[in-house]
Write a protein that holds these residues in place. Structure first.
Motif, PDB file in Angstrom:
ATOM      1  N   VAL A   4     -13.689  51.181 118.594  1.00 35.73           N
ATOM      2  CA  VAL A   4     -13.323  49.926 119.241  1.00 35.73           C
ATOM      3  C   VAL A   4     -13.254  50.172 120.741  1.00 35.73           C
ATOM      4  O   VAL A   4     -12.550  51.078 121.204  1.00 35.73           O
ATOM      5  N   HIS A   5     -14.001  49.373 121.485  1.00 34.96           N
ATOM      6  CA  HIS A   5     -14.048  49.474 122.943  1.00 34.96           C
ATOM      7  C   HIS A   5     -13.164  48.367 123.513  1.00 34.96           C
ATOM      8  O   HIS A   5     -13.434  47.177 123.304  1.00 34.96           O
ATOM      9  N   ILE A   6     -12.104  48.760 124.224  1.00 33.09           N
ATOM     10  CA  ILE A   6     -11.149  47.795 124.777  1.00 33.09           C
ATOM     11  C   ILE A   6     -11.331  47.748 126.287  1.00 33.09           C
ATOM     12  O   ILE A   6     -11.215  48.762 126.972  1.00 33.09           O
ATOM     13  N   ILE A   7     -11.621  46.564 126.795  1.00 35.08           N
ATOM     14  CA  ILE A   7     -11.830  46.376 128.226  1.00 35.08           C
ATOM     15  C   ILE A   7     -10.538  45.874 128.837  1.00 35.08           C
ATOM     16  O   ILE A   7     -10.116  44.750 128.580  1.00 35.08           O
ATOM     17  N   LEU A  11      -1.144  45.454 129.677  1.00 34.20           N
ATOM     18  CA  LEU A  11      -0.243  45.532 128.532  1.00 34.20           C
ATOM     19  C   LEU A  11      -0.895  45.061 127.240  1.00 34.20           C
ATOM     20  O   LEU A  11      -0.697  45.653 126.176  1.00 34.20           O
ATOM     21  N   SER A  12      -1.713  44.016 127.308  1.00 36.94           N
ATOM     22  CA  SER A  12      -2.349  43.516 126.088  1.00 36.94           C
ATOM     23  C   SER A  12      -3.379  44.502 125.558  1.00 36.94           C
ATOM     24  O   SER A  12      -3.469  44.735 124.346  1.00 36.94           O
ATOM     25  N   GLY A  13      -4.166  45.096 126.455  1.00 34.60           N
ATOM     26  CA  GLY A  13      -5.141  46.083 126.017  1.00 34.60           C
ATOM     27  C   GLY A  13      -4.494  47.315 125.434  1.00 34.60           C
ATOM     28  O   GLY A  13      -4.936  47.847 124.403  1.00 34.60           O
ATOM     29  N   LEU A  14      -3.428  47.787 126.067  1.00 31.67           N
ATOM     30  CA  LEU A  14      -2.726  48.962 125.549  1.00 31.67           C
ATOM     31  C   LEU A  14      -2.053  48.656 124.210  1.00 31.67           C
ATOM     32  O   LEU A  14      -2.052  49.501 123.301  1.00 31.67           O
ATOM     33  N   PHE A 255     -11.858  42.236 124.679  1.00 30.59           N
ATOM     34  CA  PHE A 255     -11.708  41.947 126.102  1.00 30.59           C
ATOM     35  C   PHE A 255     -10.243  41.598 126.351  1.00 30.59           C
ATOM     36  O   PHE A 255      -9.760  40.560 125.901  1.00 30.59           O
ATOM     37  N   ALA A 256      -9.542  42.468 127.077  1.00 30.16           N
ATOM     38  CA  ALA A 256      -8.143  42.234 127.435  1.00 30.16           C
ATOM     39  C   ALA A 256      -8.051  42.154 128.956  1.00 30.16           C
ATOM     40  O   ALA A 256      -7.436  42.989 129.614  1.00 30.16           O
ATOM     41  N   GLY A 393      -4.802  38.970 125.707  1.00 32.68           N
ATOM     42  CA  GLY A 393      -4.307  38.599 127.031  1.00 32.68           C
ATOM     43  C   GLY A 393      -3.366  37.420 126.937  1.00 32.68           C
ATOM     44  O   GLY A 393      -3.393  36.657 125.959  1.00 32.68           O
ATOM     45  N   ASP A 394      -2.535  37.252 127.967  1.00 32.70           N
ATOM     46  CA  ASP A 394      -1.538  36.181 127.894  1.00 32.70           C
ATOM     47  C   ASP A 394      -2.129  34.796 128.086  1.00 32.70           C
ATOM     48  O   ASP A 394      -1.417  33.797 128.034  1.00 32.70           O
TER      49      ASP A 394
END
Length: 423
Positions: A4-7, A11-14, A255-256, A393-394
């Motif tokens: 999984v690739h998190i951009i 805080l949301s990505g982590l 995408f975060a 994301g928020d």
């Protein structure tokens, strides 16, 4: 191995990465900046010669997602606050001080007692304001709460500014109600105000990065995504400054990233605007700041002033002004804003004529997404038209405002969708 690739390493990505590595999923987090944390970070300021947060945040004891996240990443003694749900306030114009003390248990006995509720308010003020529980999607806080009541100026307005980062005339009532439902409505045990003991980064970010890496995940800094390529209804490759990553079969992407960045990468999506700003001013004093005006907590709410919340940590006083774009402080020079807010701070903290030694002004121009009724309608779902791409994301539709709690929930929900798609 599926990855999984998190951009985005905010805080949301982590939060998404933490949930995934807990489930033995291979994860790479890419962050365009030189540090993780996004709008939630701690850094050493060379001018102040102190560590400061880029902004101040209150966490409530009813924020279950945030507290669970801290426990899972092994953050050690990260938060501080009073033993009970008490909120100190000062009216800067008059010098009047009071504490709002919320009792334990779901029955709000505190509103029946003039010593624990907001001064000069009546029981009926709270009964009438209870209509916010039935707000529709189009109503703002000001549409529901009596603006002529002292409860408006001394409770609803500061609460709306702090939680929604906008004015009651713009903020969606339903979003604010969801916070009240999970905190104040449950009583004092869910309403204790908490702040990061030594810094947001030390509490929420550094332990998360370590947790991810200890579980085999990768966190890559200075890796800014330039373009994303799609084919056959899926993301096929990610083009960074230094390399292009080609996805393998079964790989997923989260995408975060903030709405403006998201819109640049995915022109087909239409997220809420993210131009709601916050002004933070950090004053370094010549020694530890007296806390006698704060009670048992590290902050005080300020009424009738440009500065709205004063936070104290050792010899640094940090002032936060939410919705600074909406109330006009964004249009004023730093020197003017600092001078006025420092006078307010002297009153709020009982400092007399004491002066600060150094000051740092931080203007977050894109602090939160639009949380008006129109903005709330534009919040994005975490699923996208591309089978292997999810959003966090928020600005996504978590059901709660754009707070630390909302950011963590968004990341965990995106991770849950990834895990479900693998099943």
């Amino acid at each position: 191995m599926v990855r999984v690739h998190i951009i985005g390493a905010g805080l949301s990505g982590l939060a998404a990465a933490v949930r995934l590595v807990e489930n033995d999923v291979a994860v790479t987090v890419y962050e365009g900046a030189g540090q993780a944390g996004g709008r939630c970070r701690t850094f050493y300021d060379k001018h102040l010669e102190r560590e400061i947060d880029n902004g101040n945040h209150l966490i409530m004891s009813g924020n279950k997602s945030a507290l669970s996240y801290l426990e899972r990443i092994g953050a050690e003694d990260p938060l501080t606050g009073p033993a009970f749900a008490v909120y100190p306030f000062v009216d800067v114009a008059t010098g009047k001080r009071w504490n709002v003390r919320i009792n334990e248990g779901p029955i709000p006995f505190w509103v029946f007692d003039s010593q624990t509720r907001v001064p000069d308010t009546r029981l009926m003020d709270y009964v009438k304001a209870g209509a916010i529980a039935f707000a529709n999607d189009d109503q703002t806080v000001a549409d529901i709460v009596d603006q002529n009541s002292p409860l408006y100026q001394r409770f609803w307005e500061p609460l709306t500014l702090a939680v929604l980062n906008t004015t009651p005339a713009k903020g969606q009532a339903k979003l604010l109600w969801r916070v009240i439902r999970e905190t104040f409505l449950l009583g004092g045990q869910a309403s204790i105000p908490l702040t990061a003991r030594t810094g947001l980064g030390h509490a929420f970010i550094d332990p998360a990065v370590k947790f991810i890496e200890d579980h085999g995940g990768l966190v890559r800094l200075n890796a800014r995504l330039r373009n994303v390529w799609m084919e056959g209804g899926e993301v096929t490759s990610l083009n960074f400054s230094e390399e292009t990553v080609t996805l393998e079969e079964g790989d997923k992407v989260i995408f975060a990233i903030p709405p403006t960045r998201l819109k640049n990468l995915l022109p087909d999506v239409d997220p809420p605007e993210d131009d709601a700003s916050i002004l933070n001013i950090h004053f370094r004093m010549g020694g530890p700041v007296p806390k006698n005006t704060l009670g048992d907590g590290p902050f005080i709410g300020m009424i009738g002033s440009d500065g709205q919340w004063a936070f104290v940590r050792d010899d640094v006083i940090s002032l936060t002004t939410s919705a600074s774009n909406a109330i006009g402080t964004d249009d004023r020079p730093n020197d003017d804003v600092v001078a006025k807010i420092w006078r307010e701070t002297q009153i709020a903290l009982g400092l007399g004529d004491q002066e600060y030694e150094r000051v740092r002004v931080i203007r977050e121009k894109r602090a939160t997404p639009d949380q008006s009724p129109d903005g709330a309608r534009k919040r994005l779902k975490p699923e996208t038209q591309w089978r292997n791409l999810f959003l966090a994301g928020d600005h996504t539709d978590t059901g709660v405002p754009a707070t630390i709690e909302g950011s963590i929930r968004s990341g965990e929900r995106a991770a849950a969708l990834v895990l479900r798609s693998k099943a």
